[in-house]
Scaffold this motif. Sequence first.
Motif, mmCIF file in Angstrom:
data_model
loop_
_atom_site.group_PDB
_atom_site.id
_atom_site.type_symbol
_atom_site.label_atom_id
_atom_site.label_comp_id
_atom_site.label_asym_id
_atom_site.label_seq_id
_atom_site.Cartn_x
_atom_site.Cartn_y
_atom_site.Cartn_z
ATOM 1 N N ASP A 126 14.902 -6.662 -20.676
ATOM 2 C CA ASP A 126 14.919 -8.107 -21.317
ATOM 3 C C ASP A 126 14.117 -8.272 -22.472
ATOM 4 O OD1 ASP A 126 15.450 -9.701 -18.926
ATOM 5 O OD2 ASP A 126 13.823 -8.852 -17.983
ATOM 6 N N LYS A 127 13.071 -7.279 -22.799
ATOM 7 C CA LYS A 127 12.685 -7.388 -23.962
ATOM 8 C C LYS A 127 11.908 -5.938 -24.329
ATOM 9 C CE LYS A 127 8.237 -9.605 -23.462
ATOM 10 N NZ LYS A 127 7.820 -10.231 -21.977
ATOM 11 N N PHE A 128 11.993 -5.473 -25.581
ATOM 12 C CA PHE A 128 11.330 -4.418 -26.213
ATOM 13 C C PHE A 128 9.983 -4.522 -26.940
ATOM 14 C CE2 PHE A 128 15.834 -3.994 -25.745
ATOM 15 C CZ PHE A 128 15.866 -2.830 -25.170
ATOM 16 N N THR A 129 9.392 -3.613 -27.264
ATOM 17 C CA THR A 129 7.901 -3.718 -27.842
ATOM 18 C C THR A 129 8.319 -3.766 -29.372
ATOM 19 O OG1 THR A 129 8.049 -1.348 -28.186
ATOM 20 C CG2 THR A 129 6.839 -2.200 -26.256
ATOM 21 N N THR A 130 7.200 -4.481 -30.003
ATOM 22 C CA THR A 130 7.763 -4.837 -31.681
ATOM 23 C C THR A 130 7.891 -3.624 -32.206
ATOM 24 O OG1 THR A 130 5.421 -4.786 -31.854
ATOM 25 C CG2 THR A 130 6.371 -6.937 -31.754
ATOM 26 N N LYS A 131 7.414 -2.332 -31.759
ATOM 27 C CA LYS A 131 8.014 -1.088 -32.483
ATOM 28 C C LYS A 131 9.406 -0.864 -32.255
ATOM 29 C CE LYS A 131 6.105 2.834 -31.828
ATOM 30 N NZ LYS A 131 5.447 3.990 -31.105
ATOM 31 N N LEU A 132 10.209 -1.287 -31.409
ATOM 32 C CA LEU A 132 11.509 -1.104 -30.854
ATOM 33 C C LEU A 132 12.254 -2.397 -31.459
ATOM 34 C CD1 LEU A 132 11.056 0.857 -27.394
ATOM 35 C CD2 LEU A 132 11.543 1.618 -29.982
ATOM 36 N N ASP A 133 12.031 -2.968 -32.352
ATOM 37 C CA ASP A 133 12.739 -4.190 -32.603
ATOM 38 C C ASP A 133 13.996 -4.153 -33.334
ATOM 39 O OD1 ASP A 133 12.005 -3.349 -35.026
ATOM 40 O OD2 ASP A 133 11.370 -5.044 -35.953
ATOM 41 N N SER A 134 14.490 -2.879 -33.545
ATOM 42 C CA SER A 134 15.869 -2.888 -33.690
ATOM 43 C C SER A 134 16.802 -2.325 -32.462
ATOM 44 C CB SER A 134 16.061 -1.521 -34.747
ATOM 45 O OG SER A 134 15.646 -0.501 -34.364
ATOM 46 N N ALA A 135 16.069 -2.460 -31.480
ATOM 47 C CA ALA A 135 16.776 -1.993 -29.936
ATOM 48 C C ALA A 135 17.380 -3.124 -29.243
ATOM 49 C CB ALA A 135 15.928 -1.255 -29.135
ATOM 50 N N THR A 136 18.396 -3.057 -28.525
ATOM 51 C CA THR A 136 18.877 -4.179 -27.746
ATOM 52 C C THR A 136 19.267 -3.647 -26.277
ATOM 53 O OG1 THR A 136 20.213 -6.128 -27.972
ATOM 54 C CG2 THR A 136 21.299 -4.059 -28.778
ATOM 55 N N SER A 137 19.790 -4.423 -25.480
ATOM 56 C CA SER A 137 20.308 -4.174 -24.276
ATOM 57 C C SER A 137 21.306 -5.019 -23.909
ATOM 58 C CB SER A 137 19.304 -4.464 -23.237
ATOM 59 O OG SER A 137 19.143 -6.014 -22.924
ATOM 60 N N LEU A 138 22.247 -4.576 -22.800
ATOM 61 C CA LEU A 138 23.237 -5.301 -22.443
ATOM 62 C C LEU A 138 23.158 -6.705 -21.975
ATOM 63 C CD1 LEU A 138 25.247 -2.528 -20.615
ATOM 64 C CD2 LEU A 138 25.542 -3.113 -22.919
ATOM 65 N N LYS A 139 22.049 -6.783 -21.479
ATOM 66 C CA LYS A 139 21.665 -8.093 -20.971
ATOM 67 C C LYS A 139 21.297 -9.163 -22.271
ATOM 68 C CE LYS A 139 18.648 -10.707 -17.770
ATOM 69 N NZ LYS A 139 17.251 -10.213 -16.870
ATOM 70 N N ILE A 140 20.596 -8.817 -23.182
ATOM 71 C CA ILE A 140 20.065 -9.491 -24.324
ATOM 72 C C ILE A 140 21.387 -9.867 -25.060
ATOM 73 C CG2 ILE A 140 19.035 -9.570 -26.618
ATOM 74 C CD1 ILE A 140 16.958 -7.593 -25.449
ATOM 75 N N GLU A 141 22.221 -9.013 -25.065
ATOM 76 C CA GLU A 141 23.381 -9.271 -25.841
ATOM 77 C C GLU A 141 24.566 -10.275 -25.163
ATOM 78 O OE1 GLU A 141 24.276 -8.449 -29.052
ATOM 79 O OE2 GLU A 141 22.154 -7.519 -29.171
ATOM 80 N N SER A 142 24.556 -10.125 -23.839
ATOM 81 C CA SER A 142 25.408 -10.697 -23.060
ATOM 82 C C SER A 142 25.013 -12.170 -22.296
ATOM 83 C CB SER A 142 25.895 -10.102 -21.848
ATOM 84 O OG SER A 142 24.875 -9.626 -20.684
ATOM 85 N N GLY A 143 23.513 -12.194 -21.898
ATOM 86 C CA GLY A 143 22.922 -13.175 -21.156
ATOM 87 C C GLY A 143 23.063 -13.185 -20.013
ATOM 88 N N HIS A 144 23.544 -11.843 -19.334
ATOM 89 C CA HIS A 144 23.288 -11.644 -17.970
ATOM 90 C C HIS A 144 23.272 -10.326 -17.277
ATOM 91 C CE1 HIS A 144 27.470 -9.750 -17.752
ATOM 92 N NE2 HIS A 144 27.711 -10.680 -18.611
ATOM 93 N N ASP A 145 22.824 -10.001 -16.273
ATOM 94 C CA ASP A 145 22.530 -8.662 -15.682
ATOM 95 C C ASP A 145 23.715 -7.912 -15.482
ATOM 96 O OD1 ASP A 145 19.686 -8.439 -15.396
ATOM 97 O OD2 ASP A 145 19.946 -10.384 -14.252
#
Length: 231
Positions: A126-145
Amino acid sequence: MIKKIIRFKDVSSTQDTAKRFLKSNEEVAITSLRQTHGKGRQGKSWFSPFGGLYLSLLLFPRARVTSIPLLASLTVVKVLENYDFSKLTIRWPNDVLLNHRKICGIICEQCEKAVICGIGLNVNIDKFTTKLDSATSLKIESGHDFDINEVLNQVIGTFNPLYNELQNEGLRIKEVLHYIGGIGESVELITAQTRIKGTVYDIDDDWALLLRDDSGMIRKYYCGEVKQMRW
Ligand code: BTN
């Protein structure tokens, strides 16, 4: 060819767990629901909470060992395309970016005759630490699991035929080049010894980065981290 997947709930690092299977001489995949000490490249750690895919492929390649990290990136790109994601790029040497953010990291370690190829794919994070602000996940990009098990099966199912092809004929580099971002961009290459500024001239057939410095000289690099790319 990976025929067996060995599953864990909690390990220190699937890379280290894979080493326990070296003697079996069998190509297997090790996966865990989370890692307490996930390993990144260049001594960094890999953020590994529940929700990510953590996978290490224990391989005994007959040939073309150096192309395995690239093969793993291509596998992930193909799987994500199957899930209808676009805007996918491979950042040299082998990060996969989605919408310019890091979605997957790959590390390859050689142990005797084996290569342990570790793939960390941010699936339902769901979320990354501030140090990893250039990271993303499939869930963040699509809005679903996503069903992580299904993603895992897709990764293995996509990797196997590409791996067979690599072992038998070699990789069609042209297919991979299609996904490469950053040619012509100004970058900084950080290696264990130094930092070099330049412009990405090309990626050549043995997957080396060709960097042109300010004097126009083109040099070839086989490893390092590329920074400041606007991909
Ligand atoms: C990187 O981008 O620095 C590489 C990250 C690789 C992470 C994966 S997760 C599965 C495997 N186990 C580890 O401890 N690391 C790799």
